[in-house]
Design an enzyme around this catalytic site. Structure first.
Site, mmCIF file in Angstrom:
data_model
loop_
_atom_site.group_PDB
_atom_site.id
_atom_site.type_symbol
_atom_site.label_atom_id
_atom_site.label_comp_id
_atom_site.label_asym_id
_atom_site.label_seq_id
_atom_site.Cartn_x
_atom_site.Cartn_y
_atom_site.Cartn_z
ATOM 1 N N THR A 15 0.867 -1.194 0.000
ATOM 2 C CA THR A 15 0.000 0.000 0.000
ATOM 3 C C THR A 15 0.897 1.237 0.000
ATOM 4 O O THR A 15 1.293 1.703 -1.051
ATOM 5 C CB THR A 15 -0.970 -0.007 1.197
ATOM 6 O OG1 THR A 15 -0.236 -0.208 2.417
ATOM 7 C CG2 THR A 15 -2.025 -1.090 1.042
ATOM 8 N N LYS A 59 4.203 -6.847 3.989
ATOM 9 C CA LYS A 59 3.964 -5.451 3.682
ATOM 10 C C LYS A 59 3.689 -4.718 4.982
ATOM 11 O O LYS A 59 3.208 -5.277 5.962
ATOM 12 C CB LYS A 59 2.805 -5.260 2.701
ATOM 13 C CG LYS A 59 1.429 -5.705 3.171
ATOM 14 C CD LYS A 59 0.638 -4.738 4.035
ATOM 15 C CE LYS A 59 0.504 -3.384 3.414
ATOM 16 N NZ LYS A 59 -0.258 -2.461 4.336
ATOM 17 N N THR A 68 -1.098 -3.269 11.352
ATOM 18 C CA THR A 68 -1.138 -2.941 9.927
ATOM 19 C C THR A 68 0.009 -3.493 9.151
ATOM 20 O O THR A 68 0.797 -2.765 8.602
ATOM 21 C CB THR A 68 -1.179 -1.472 9.662
ATOM 22 O OG1 THR A 68 -2.204 -0.933 10.382
ATOM 23 C CG2 THR A 68 -1.469 -1.206 8.194
ATOM 24 N N GLU A 113 6.891 5.077 7.390
ATOM 25 C CA GLU A 113 6.537 6.285 6.639
ATOM 26 C C GLU A 113 7.364 7.480 7.112
ATOM 27 O O GLU A 113 7.318 7.865 8.281
ATOM 28 C CB GLU A 113 5.043 6.559 6.796
ATOM 29 C CG GLU A 113 4.196 5.503 6.115
ATOM 30 C CD GLU A 113 2.740 5.564 6.500
ATOM 31 O OE1 GLU A 113 1.950 4.882 5.833
ATOM 32 O OE2 GLU A 113 2.398 6.275 7.460
ATOM 33 N N ASN A 148 0.713 11.037 6.057
ATOM 34 C CA ASN A 148 -0.560 10.630 6.630
ATOM 35 C C ASN A 148 -1.620 11.714 6.565
ATOM 36 O O ASN A 148 -2.807 11.433 6.721
ATOM 37 C CB ASN A 148 -0.350 10.149 8.074
ATOM 38 C CG ASN A 148 0.231 8.754 8.105
ATOM 39 O OD1 ASN A 148 -0.488 7.781 7.936
ATOM 40 N ND2 ASN A 148 1.541 8.665 8.280
ATOM 41 N N THR A 195 -6.511 6.628 5.537
ATOM 42 C CA THR A 195 -6.266 5.293 6.080
ATOM 43 C C THR A 195 -7.513 4.425 5.953
ATOM 44 O O THR A 195 -8.580 4.859 6.317
ATOM 45 C CB THR A 195 -5.862 5.394 7.562
ATOM 46 O OG1 THR A 195 -4.682 6.189 7.653
ATOM 47 C CG2 THR A 195 -5.592 4.023 8.140
#
Length: 409
Positions: free
Chosen positions: A165, A191, A202, A282, A404, A409
């Site tokens: 993603t 992932k 996640t 991230e 973000n 999300t």
């Protein structure tokens, strides 16, 4: 493949090899673009295990769970820890979608079962993407035929890409060892980039092994390996609705004398991908590894390590290249683990900053240079107990906020 060191404390018989999740004998995988992502990138993957495969899973601890998570857990329990394949779609989490979420997961696995000539109860499904968005079923169903047609023993890389993603890079690993006079391989793909926190958050991980094992023994191995890998990473402290690890094993039986070595290899494979996820956090610029020694036991040490690596103040200090040892000690102190502060010793890389709970003179510029490394190592000794633990995370940058703020999300 992300170049992350395995960092094993003991001598290991396992060596890195190529091939990813399809490196073990008999496993096939595929990844295609089914149109689930607006970008047109690969977005649907399939991993197929040989006959008689056993499977063990570890799932999110969140009470808000996607229907696919419950479906996987229920089928593994009903089948006595056996499964043949897992279908993965990327782009839609299919969580918080009401009854439709379960119905769509069941429809997808039934349609795949028809394609493969298998019982739908032997098939699992995982979804990742935006919460509250259902799977576009016409696209998924239309993609099953080319997905099955693309299955191959070299399809691991495509599968590793299709499950991504917000990840910047794909993540895969394969290990090999000689056990009992024969070659045994373990492969994996994963992932994860944001919303990563201990207790499975996640992230998705899929593993394969070409050794035959009893389902209960395999389940115990997987549980231990997950605890020392995916449950020891944190990026931003958020837990997801869909995180899942599924590990398949199928092949000639492995003598019990080699079970400890197999569990070690599985742990190494999972730690390899867990660190790759943390490194790919991230907005991250470095991997942070926290090693805790001298705790009362391993769970206590791991808890302290996770608390330190998950501290926003520690993460921002690392990003700012500030050797602020006070933030590290403060995080350890709020972990809930009892220890004597007067016994604490602390190192950043090779530089010792504390001894017996007191600060030492050190070169702050030299310590700051350590914090500019791709991997920042922090070691804290709590006492003289037998418990040691590791945890991994990443620094926290303004880029994380931008990513973000722009991504739903």
């Amino acid at each position: 493949m992300v170049p992350v060191s395995l960092g094993c404390a003991m001598q290991s018989p396992w060596q890195l090899v190529s091939g990813g999740v399809t490196s073990p004998q008999g496993f096939q995988a595929s990844g295609i673009a089914a149109g689930l992502k607006p970008s047109g990138k690969l977005d649907m993957a399939l991993l197929l295990a040989p006959e008689q495969a056993v499977c063990a899973g570890s799932f999110t601890t969140s009470v808000v769970r996607a229907a696919c998570v419950d479906l996987c857990a229920e089928r593994l329990a009903a089948n006595g820890g056996q499964a043949r394949a897992v279908l993965i779609n990327s782009g839609q989490a299919n969580a918080c979608t009401g009854d439709r979420g379960l119905i769509d997961s069941q429809r997808a696995t039934q349609a795949l079962a028809d394609q493969l000539g298998l019982d739908a109860e032997a098939l699992l499904i995982c979804s990742t993407g935006v919460i509250g968005v259902p799977i576009p079923m016409p696209k998924l169903l239309a993609g099953l035929d080319p997905l099955v047609a693309a299955l191959s023993a070299t399809g691991g890389e495509a599968a590793a890409t299709a499950i991504l993603t917000t990840d910047l890079v794909s993540k895969q690993v394969a290990l090999e060892a000689e056990l009992g006079g024969r070659r045994v391989r373990i492969g994996g793909i994963a992932k994860g980039s944001g919303m990563i926190h201990p207790d499975m958050a996640t992230m998705l991980g899929f593993f394969s092994c070409d050794a035959g094992l009893d389902p209960s023994i395999w389940k115990a191995m997987v549980g231990q390996a997950v605890q020392r890998s995916f449950n020891a990473i944190t990026v931003d402290g958020d837990t997801s609705t869909n995180d899942t690890v599924l590990a398949f094993a199928a092949g000639d039986p492995l003598d019990s004398v080699h079970h400890a070595a197999l569990e070690q290899g599985l742990t190494e494979a999972m730690q390899h991908l867990a660190k790759a996820i943390a490194r790919d956090g991230e907005g991250a610029t470095c991997l942070i590894e926290v090693q805790v020694e001298g705790a009362l036991d391993e769970p206590s040490a791991q808890r302290v390590a996770r608390t330190i690596v998950g501290s926003s103040l520690v993460k921002t200090a690392v990003h700012g290249r500030d050797p602020n040892w006070g933030r590290i000690v403060a995080a350890a102190g709020r972990s809930g683990v009892p220890f004597d502060p007067e016994q604490v010793a602390l190192w950043i890389g090779p530089h010792q900053l504390m001894q017996s709970g007191q600060p030492l003179s050190f070169d702050p510029e030299a310590a700051s240079r350590v914090l500019r490394s791709e991997t920042v190592q922090i070691r804290i000794q709590l006492g003289d107990g037998p418990g040691n633990g590791l945890a991994w995370g990443c620094d926290l940058s303004d880029q994380y906020v931008r990513i973000n703020a722009d991504y739903t999300t």
